[in-house]
Design a protein around this motif. Structure first.
Motif, mmCIF file in Angstrom:
data_model
loop_
_atom_site.group_PDB
_atom_site.id
_atom_site.type_symbol
_atom_site.label_atom_id
_atom_site.label_comp_id
_atom_site.label_asym_id
_atom_site.label_seq_id
_atom_site.Cartn_x
_atom_site.Cartn_y
_atom_site.Cartn_z
ATOM 1 N N VAL A 1 1.149 -1.167 -0.472
ATOM 2 C CA VAL A 1 -0.216 0.065 0.162
ATOM 3 C C VAL A 1 1.245 0.967 0.158
ATOM 4 O O VAL A 1 1.999 1.415 0.595
ATOM 5 N N LEU A 2 0.254 1.793 -0.287
ATOM 6 C CA LEU A 2 0.873 3.169 -0.741
ATOM 7 C C LEU A 2 0.547 4.720 0.139
ATOM 8 O O LEU A 2 -0.797 4.820 -0.822
ATOM 9 N N ARG B 1 1.528 -2.300 4.503
ATOM 10 C CA ARG B 1 0.648 -3.609 4.359
ATOM 11 C C ARG B 1 -0.870 -3.593 4.793
ATOM 12 O O ARG B 1 -0.209 -3.374 5.350
ATOM 13 N N VAL B 2 -1.703 -4.561 3.919
ATOM 14 C CA VAL B 2 -3.111 -4.824 4.777
ATOM 15 C C VAL B 2 -2.752 -5.896 6.058
ATOM 16 O O VAL B 2 -1.838 -6.153 5.641
ATOM 17 N N ARG B 3 -3.351 -5.343 6.839
ATOM 18 C CA ARG B 3 -2.782 -6.489 7.828
ATOM 19 C C ARG B 3 -4.025 -7.149 8.233
ATOM 20 O O ARG B 3 -4.313 -8.555 8.588
ATOM 21 N N VAL C 1 -4.887 -1.067 7.416
ATOM 22 C CA VAL C 1 -3.785 -1.173 6.766
ATOM 23 C C VAL C 1 -2.399 -1.207 7.840
ATOM 24 O O VAL C 1 -2.373 0.107 8.632
ATOM 25 N N GLY C 2 -1.737 -1.868 8.076
ATOM 26 C CA GLY C 2 -0.167 -1.232 9.061
ATOM 27 C C GLY C 2 0.615 -0.352 8.202
ATOM 28 O O GLY C 2 0.935 -0.774 7.716
ATOM 29 N N VAL C 3 0.959 0.328 9.612
ATOM 30 C CA VAL C 3 1.509 1.994 8.155
ATOM 31 C C VAL C 3 3.760 0.959 8.448
ATOM 32 O O VAL C 3 3.899 1.005 10.269
ATOM 33 N N ILE D 1 -4.038 0.979 -3.039
ATOM 34 C CA ILE D 1 -3.882 -1.020 -3.071
ATOM 35 C C ILE D 1 -3.382 -1.588 -3.516
ATOM 36 O O ILE D 1 -3.871 -1.403 -4.791
ATOM 37 N N THR D 2 -2.256 -2.401 -4.094
ATOM 38 C CA THR D 2 -1.521 -3.173 -4.943
ATOM 39 C C THR D 2 -2.491 -4.268 -5.029
ATOM 40 O O THR D 2 -2.136 -5.459 -3.967
#
Length: 407
Positions: free
Chosen positions: A271-272, A284-286, A310-312, A329-330
């Motif tokens: 995730v950007l 990242r998607v948690r 999403v975890g930063v 989100i990719t």
């Protein structure tokens, strides 16, 4: 030696020359006009924008906005009902584990209406009467106890002299024990009457205050004060929130996406994060929540949306709780795919197609597409690297039409 021309012959020749010159000029002008008309009626090439089919990295993303939140948030609530002392802490203040963050005193007696007060005063009067009755009973019991004790001493003296029988002695001793029991019962009745008076006075609020005992409210964990819900002193109910404590460095992002997009998102997806007020971040998607909720869009359309957590990665100190963040989100990533701009691809007779510029003319080429990114589309068949496709082909672009690329 030749003789000069006669004046009568030179003039006709000059007139003839001027006539042919005029005719030549008229012929040239006529040919120019004719050429201009022919050029005007000839079909002109269409000026178009082009792009190359090339190998490039491609990402399929879902774009949505979300809000940050502290991952472990603790709401400190009032354990009892009472009077809250003013909370001196402010948002952003550090707190240690177990430190006192608030104090609560017992509540003051409630105010009574006229009817309740009259009933309470009547109960107080009855309790006072019972107490006085108990005092009189104790006085009588003490007199009886003293008389029984004196009689018992007299009978015992006569018994030693042999002047009374043993049966009379037993009767006197029994009377003494009964008098002692009556005195004890009267004292218990007086204690009960005193308690009734105290209860009646407490119901009226006489001689009773909120008390000096305080209940300390402690922080459940170390961190910072995120929000002070209640800072002013005053009555508070049990369970009412006072403040929120957490670690602002341990933040996560909650993004709500359409349920159709949530079904394609996987845990661990890249995730950007951007447009939060600083440099772009990554995450990242948690977690993808299993339950969707209904959301009304700005156009008044009901949408089913799902929260994606999403975890930063390495959140900066400037990123706080409740910040708005744009997330990309990719869903899929390709390092090297043949792609063209999505604006060049359109549907033609139930299939995907593009216009390719070949030999100065537009050629309709059917293609097969794969993944679709934000700006580009993957082409799996129909094109070769280096082909020039027309972007945004208009109605003037038809197969075989002469085209010129815009410089």
């Amino acid at each position: 030696m030749t003789k000069p021309l006669q004046p009568s012959l030179a003039k006709p020749r000059r007139r003839t020359a001027r006539r042919w010159i005029k005719r030549g000029i008229l012929a040239v002008v006529g040919l120019g006009v004719l050429a201009a008309l022919v050029y005007a009626w000839l079909p002109k090439p269409v000026i178009v924008d082009g792009a190359l089919a090339r190998y490039t990295p491609l990402d399929v993303v879902v774009e949505a906005d979300g809000k940050t939140r502290v991952r472990d948030r603790f709401v400190v609530a009032a354990p009892i009902s009472g009077n809250l002392a003013r909370v001196e802490l402010e948002a952003g203040d550090p707190v240690a584990d177990g430190v006192i963050v608030a104090r609560i005193q017992p509540p003051d007696p409630v105010m009574l209406d006229d009817r309740s007060r009259a009933a309470a005063e009547a109960r107080l009067a009855a309790a006072v009467a019972h107490q006085r009755q108990a005092d009189a009973a104790i006085a009588r019991a003490k007199v009886a106890r003293a008389a029984a004790a004196r009689e018992t001493a007299r009978i015992r003296a006569l018994l030693r002299a042999g002047a009374v029988a043993g049966a009379e002695r037993d009767q006197i001793e029994t009377s003494d024990e009964l008098a002692a029991s009556d005195l004890a019962a009267a004292e218990l009745a007086r204690a009960a009457a005193v308690a009734e008076v105290a209860a009646a006075r407490a119901a009226l609020g006489r001689g009773v205050r909120g008390g000096t005992d305080k209940v300390d409210v402690i922080a459940p964990t170390a961190g910072q004060v995120l929000r002070v819900v209640r800072d002013s002193a005053g009555p508070i109910l049990a369970g009412a929130p006072i403040l929120e404590v957490g670690n602002p460095r341990d933040v996560e992002l909650v993004v709500d996406v359409l349920s159709a997009d949530a079904a394609r998102i996987t845990r661990g997806a890249f995730v950007l994060l951007d447009n939060w007020g600083g440099d772009p971040l990554t995450g990242r998607v948690r977690r993808i929540e299993p339950s969707a909720f209904t959301h009304i869009s700005a156009l008044g359309i009901e949408e089913q949306r799902v929260n994606v957590v999403v975890g930063v990665d390495d959140p900066p100190p400037a990123l706080g709780d409740g910040f708005r963040v744009d997330a990309r989100i990719t869903l899929w990533h390709g390092d090297r795919v043949l792609a063209v701009p999505s604006s060049a691809v359109f549907r033609d007779r139930g299939r995907w197609a593009v216009y390719v510029v070949r030999a100065g003319r537009a050629e309709l080429v059917p293609i097969e597409v794969g993944h679709r990114g934000r700006l580009d589309v993957e082409v799996t068949a129909g094109l070769a690297p280096g082909d020039v496709v027309i972007i945004h082909p208009g109605d003037r672009v038809v197969p075989g039409k002469r085209v010129v690329l815009r410089s």
